[in-house]
Design an enzyme around this catalytic site. Structure first.
Site, PDB file in Angstrom:
ATOM      1  N   GLY A   1       0.840  -1.206   0.000  1.00  0.00           N
ATOM      2  CA  GLY A   1       0.000   0.000   0.000  1.00  0.00           C
ATOM      3  C   GLY A   1       0.864   1.241   0.000  1.00  0.00           C
ATOM      4  O   GLY A   1       0.593   2.218   0.706  1.00  0.00           O
ATOM      5  N   ALA A   2       1.930   1.202  -0.852  1.00  0.00           N
ATOM      6  CA  ALA A   2       2.982   2.225  -0.780  1.00  0.00           C
ATOM      7  C   ALA A   2       2.678   3.482  -1.571  1.00  0.00           C
ATOM      8  O   ALA A   2       3.481   4.414  -1.573  1.00  0.00           O
ATOM      9  CB  ALA A   2       4.298   1.614  -1.276  1.00  0.00           C
TER      10      ALA A   2
ATOM     11  N   ASN B   1       0.993  -2.823   5.380  1.00  0.00           N
ATOM     12  CA  ASN B   1       0.201  -1.615   5.600  1.00  0.00           C
ATOM     13  C   ASN B   1      -1.115  -1.601   4.826  1.00  0.00           C
ATOM     14  O   ASN B   1      -2.109  -1.062   5.322  1.00  0.00           O
ATOM     15  CB  ASN B   1       1.066  -0.408   5.194  1.00  0.00           C
ATOM     16  CG  ASN B   1       0.248   0.832   4.959  1.00  0.00           C
ATOM     17  OD1 ASN B   1      -0.222   1.469   5.903  1.00  0.00           O
ATOM     18  ND2 ASN B   1       0.026   1.181   3.684  1.00  0.00           N
TER      19      ASN B   1
ATOM     20  N   SER C   1      -5.217  -0.727  13.853  1.00  0.00           N
ATOM     21  CA  SER C   1      -5.986   0.503  14.062  1.00  0.00           C
ATOM     22  C   SER C   1      -6.447   0.533  15.519  1.00  0.00           C
ATOM     23  O   SER C   1      -6.655  -0.529  16.124  1.00  0.00           O
ATOM     24  CB  SER C   1      -7.215   0.500  13.145  1.00  0.00           C
ATOM     25  OG  SER C   1      -8.101   1.547  13.506  1.00  0.00           O
TER      26      SER C   1
ATOM     27  N   TYR D   1     -14.534  -4.408   9.862  1.00  0.00           N
ATOM     28  CA  TYR D   1     -13.207  -3.772   9.899  1.00  0.00           C
ATOM     29  C   TYR D   1     -12.534  -3.891  11.272  1.00  0.00           C
ATOM     30  O   TYR D   1     -11.374  -4.327  11.350  1.00  0.00           O
ATOM     31  CB  TYR D   1     -13.334  -2.316   9.448  1.00  0.00           C
ATOM     32  CG  TYR D   1     -12.034  -1.551   9.461  1.00  0.00           C
ATOM     33  CD1 TYR D   1     -11.133  -1.642   8.403  1.00  0.00           C
ATOM     34  CD2 TYR D   1     -11.709  -0.707  10.521  1.00  0.00           C
ATOM     35  CE1 TYR D   1      -9.934  -0.927   8.418  1.00  0.00           C
ATOM     36  CE2 TYR D   1     -10.527   0.007  10.537  1.00  0.00           C
ATOM     37  CZ  TYR D   1      -9.642  -0.101   9.488  1.00  0.00           C
ATOM     38  OH  TYR D   1      -8.465   0.605   9.502  1.00  0.00           O
TER      39      TYR D   1
ATOM     40  N   ALA E   1     -12.880  -6.007  13.616  1.00  0.00           N
ATOM     41  CA  ALA E   1     -12.480  -7.405  13.886  1.00  0.00           C
ATOM     42  C   ALA E   1     -11.209  -7.745  13.122  1.00  0.00           C
ATOM     43  O   ALA E   1     -10.320  -8.439  13.640  1.00  0.00           O
ATOM     44  CB  ALA E   1     -13.609  -8.358  13.498  1.00  0.00           C
TER      45      ALA E   1
HETATM   46  N1  LIG Z   1      -6.584   6.486   7.444  1.00  0.00           N
HETATM   47  C1  LIG Z   1      -7.009   6.145   8.643  1.00  0.00           C
HETATM   48  O1  LIG Z   1      -7.765   6.896   9.315  1.00  0.00           O
HETATM   49  C2  LIG Z   1      -6.569   4.844   9.261  1.00  0.00           C
HETATM   50  C3  LIG Z   1      -6.775   4.667  10.635  1.00  0.00           C
HETATM   51  C4  LIG Z   1      -6.373   3.469  11.232  1.00  0.00           C
HETATM   52  C5  LIG Z   1      -5.759   2.480  10.467  1.00  0.00           C
HETATM   53  N2  LIG Z   1      -5.585   2.676   9.128  1.00  0.00           N
HETATM   54  C6  LIG Z   1      -4.942   1.593   8.371  1.00  0.00           C
HETATM   55  O2  LIG Z   1      -3.777   2.103   7.742  1.00  0.00           O
HETATM   56  C7  LIG Z   1      -3.468   1.323   6.572  1.00  0.00           C
HETATM   57  C8  LIG Z   1      -3.211   2.249   5.404  1.00  0.00           C
HETATM   58  O3  LIG Z   1      -4.388   2.974   5.150  1.00  0.00           O
HETATM   59  P1  LIG Z   1      -4.408   4.393   4.464  1.00  0.00           P
HETATM   60  O4  LIG Z   1      -5.353   5.213   5.261  1.00  0.00           O
HETATM   61  O5  LIG Z   1      -3.033   4.870   4.201  1.00  0.00           O
HETATM   62  O6  LIG Z   1      -5.137   3.977   3.083  1.00  0.00           O
HETATM   63  P2  LIG Z   1      -5.136   4.647   1.631  1.00  0.00           P
HETATM   64  O7  LIG Z   1      -4.713   6.074   1.679  1.00  0.00           O
HETATM   65  O8  LIG Z   1      -6.481   4.310   1.067  1.00  0.00           O
HETATM   66  O9  LIG Z   1      -4.016   3.805   0.837  1.00  0.00           O
HETATM   67  C9  LIG Z   1      -4.230   2.452   0.557  1.00  0.00           C
HETATM   68  C10 LIG Z   1      -2.998   1.872  -0.158  1.00  0.00           C
HETATM   69  O10 LIG Z   1      -3.195   0.461  -0.260  1.00  0.00           O
HETATM   70  C11 LIG Z   1      -3.143   0.056  -1.632  1.00  0.00           C
HETATM   71  N3  LIG Z   1      -4.088  -1.048  -1.812  1.00  0.00           N
HETATM   72  C12 LIG Z   1      -5.455  -0.998  -1.696  1.00  0.00           C
HETATM   73  N4  LIG Z   1      -5.997  -2.185  -1.981  1.00  0.00           N
HETATM   74  C13 LIG Z   1      -4.953  -3.012  -2.286  1.00  0.00           C
HETATM   75  C14 LIG Z   1      -4.861  -4.366  -2.692  1.00  0.00           C
HETATM   76  N5  LIG Z   1      -5.966  -5.111  -2.873  1.00  0.00           N
HETATM   77  N6  LIG Z   1      -3.638  -4.896  -2.920  1.00  0.00           N
HETATM   78  C15 LIG Z   1      -2.517  -4.157  -2.757  1.00  0.00           C
HETATM   79  N7  LIG Z   1      -2.536  -2.860  -2.375  1.00  0.00           N
HETATM   80  C16 LIG Z   1      -3.740  -2.295  -2.156  1.00  0.00           C
HETATM   81  C17 LIG Z   1      -3.520   1.322  -2.424  1.00  0.00           C
HETATM   82  O11 LIG Z   1      -2.996   1.345  -3.759  1.00  0.00           O
HETATM   83  P3  LIG Z   1      -3.809   0.650  -5.014  1.00  0.00           P
HETATM   84  O12 LIG Z   1      -5.225   1.131  -4.933  1.00  0.00           O
HETATM   85  O13 LIG Z   1      -3.068   1.080  -6.237  1.00  0.00           O
HETATM   86  O14 LIG Z   1      -3.702  -0.826  -4.788  1.00  0.00           O
HETATM   87  C18 LIG Z   1      -2.821   2.380  -1.576  1.00  0.00           C
HETATM   88  O15 LIG Z   1      -1.436   2.409  -1.886  1.00  0.00           O
HETATM   89  C19 LIG Z   1      -4.677   0.394   6.370  1.00  0.00           C
HETATM   90  O16 LIG Z   1      -4.363  -0.892   6.848  1.00  0.00           O
HETATM   91  C20 LIG Z   1      -5.782   1.026   7.231  1.00  0.00           C
HETATM   92  O17 LIG Z   1      -6.703   0.076   7.682  1.00  0.00           O
HETATM   93  C21 LIG Z   1      -5.970   3.840   8.513  1.00  0.00           C
END
Ligand SMILES: NC(=O)c1ccc[n+]([C@@H]2O[C@H](COP(=O)([O-])OP(=O)(O)OC[C@H]3O[C@@H](n4cnc5c(N)ncnc54)[C@H](OP(=O)(O)O)[C@@H]3O)[C@@H](O)[C@H]2O)c1
Length: 259
Positions: A8-9, A85, A137, A150, A152
């Site tokens: 998820g880079a 991630n 999270s 989510y 869970a």
């Molecule tokens: N933002 C928040 O408030 C928050 C809070 C707590 C925890 N988190 C956790 O933090 C982590 C990162 O979230 P984020 O907020 O940074 O999300 P984000 O901005 O939506 O970024 C998601 C990244 O994951 C990639 N991705 C999505 N589906 C994928 C798949 N099937 N295979 C491979 N890569 C995939 C996306 O690129 P592509 O679409 O090109 O694949 C993108 O690089 C997640 O695990 C999320 O649950 C986020």
């Protein structure tokens, strides 16, 4: 130079991890689905930080995607740091989401973390060095998001990481594991899931670069759980100590009309 692989880079927290690790001199393997986004970001990191980058387009909800990334984790140059991630959420109530979308969420948030951790730990315990960061999270600490799977999925990551990090098998090999528990962070996550960002209020939103800076500091300090910001440390304390029935009363319920 050490090498880190980040899933998820290309957006949000994953992108922030790659920037921070590139600043520390890590060479990087970048994983996401969009090849174009991967290439664009890898070029930028190379230009800005003079590091080596590899891109690995893969859909981690699939067996093939996990196998391709797992194979890279086990190959040379060795991966010193794995950051699991990539993750997704859904905005709809359980029954409206549909079982296929639920399984996609579990495949990415749980199964890909399991498979890549397995691939990395085999190599790292053999080499007797390496680090794994699993992004969970604060939502995984309790009933925070009713009618959603989510929390869970994130509870699984927390429990899984704590259990392995404390185990003889991992500790005696000198391998480190840490779960990162962010609160609401400004990324593409909510927009992708169709979740409104009008809640919570602005002061509760974290910046992705701050979350990652704290996570990497906590990793250096040997923590097993990293909860960036005092606001979410307090939330986490409440979720761990208040009765579950009370937490449920204050939880966000996506099955409530107009939630
Ligand atoms: N933002 C928040 O408030 C928050 C809070 C707590 C925890 N988190 C956790 O933090 C982590 C990162 O979230 P984020 O907020 O940074 O999300 P984000 O901005 O939506 O970024 C998601 C990244 O994951 C990639 N991705 C999505 N589906 C994928 C798949 N099937 N295979 C491979 N890569 C995939 C996306 O690129 P592509 O679409 O090109 O694949 C993108 O690089 C997640 O695990 C999320 O649950 C986020």
């Amino acid at each position: 130079m050490p090498t880190a692989l980040v899933t998820g880079a290309t957006a949000g927290l994953g992108k922030a991890f790659t920037r921070a690790l590139a600043e520390q001199g890590y060479d990087l393997v970048l994983v996401a689905r969009s090849e174009r986004d991967l290439k664009e970001h890898a070029d930028l990191l190379q230009t800005d930080h003079g590091i080596k980058t590899e891109i690995l387009p893969a859909d981690l909800t699939t067996d093939e995607g996990c196998a391709a990334v797992g194979a890279r984790v086990a190959a040379e140059p060795v991966v010193d740091l794995l950051v699991n991630n990539a993750g997704i959420g859904h905005d709809k109530p359980f029954l409206e989401t549909g079982i296929q979308a639920q399984e996609r969420l579990l495949n990415l948030n749980v199964r890909s973390v399991l498979r890549l951790t397995d691939a990395a730990l085999r190599e790292m315990t053999r080499r007797r060095s390496g680090t794994i960061v699993n992004v969970a999270s604060v939502a995984g600490l309790g009933p925070t998001w009713l009618s959603s799977t989510y929390p869970a999925s994130k509870a699984w990551i927390i429990s899984f990481t704590e259990a392995l990090a404390a185990s003889q098998e991992v500790r005696s090999a000198g391998v480190r594991m840490m779960a990162l528990l962010p609160g609401y962070t400004k990324t593409e996550f909510h927009q992708r899931a169709g979740i409104s960002t009008s809640f919570p209020p602005p002061w509760l939103w974290l910046e992705a670069d701050d979350v990652v800076r704290t996570a990497l500091r906590d990793l250096r300090r040997g923590k097993v759980l990293s909860i960036p910001s005092f606001r979410y440390k307090a939330t986490a304390w409440g979720l761990r100590h208040f009765p579950r029935s009370l937490s449920c009363r204050f939880a966000w319920d996506v099955s409530k009309p107009g939630h």
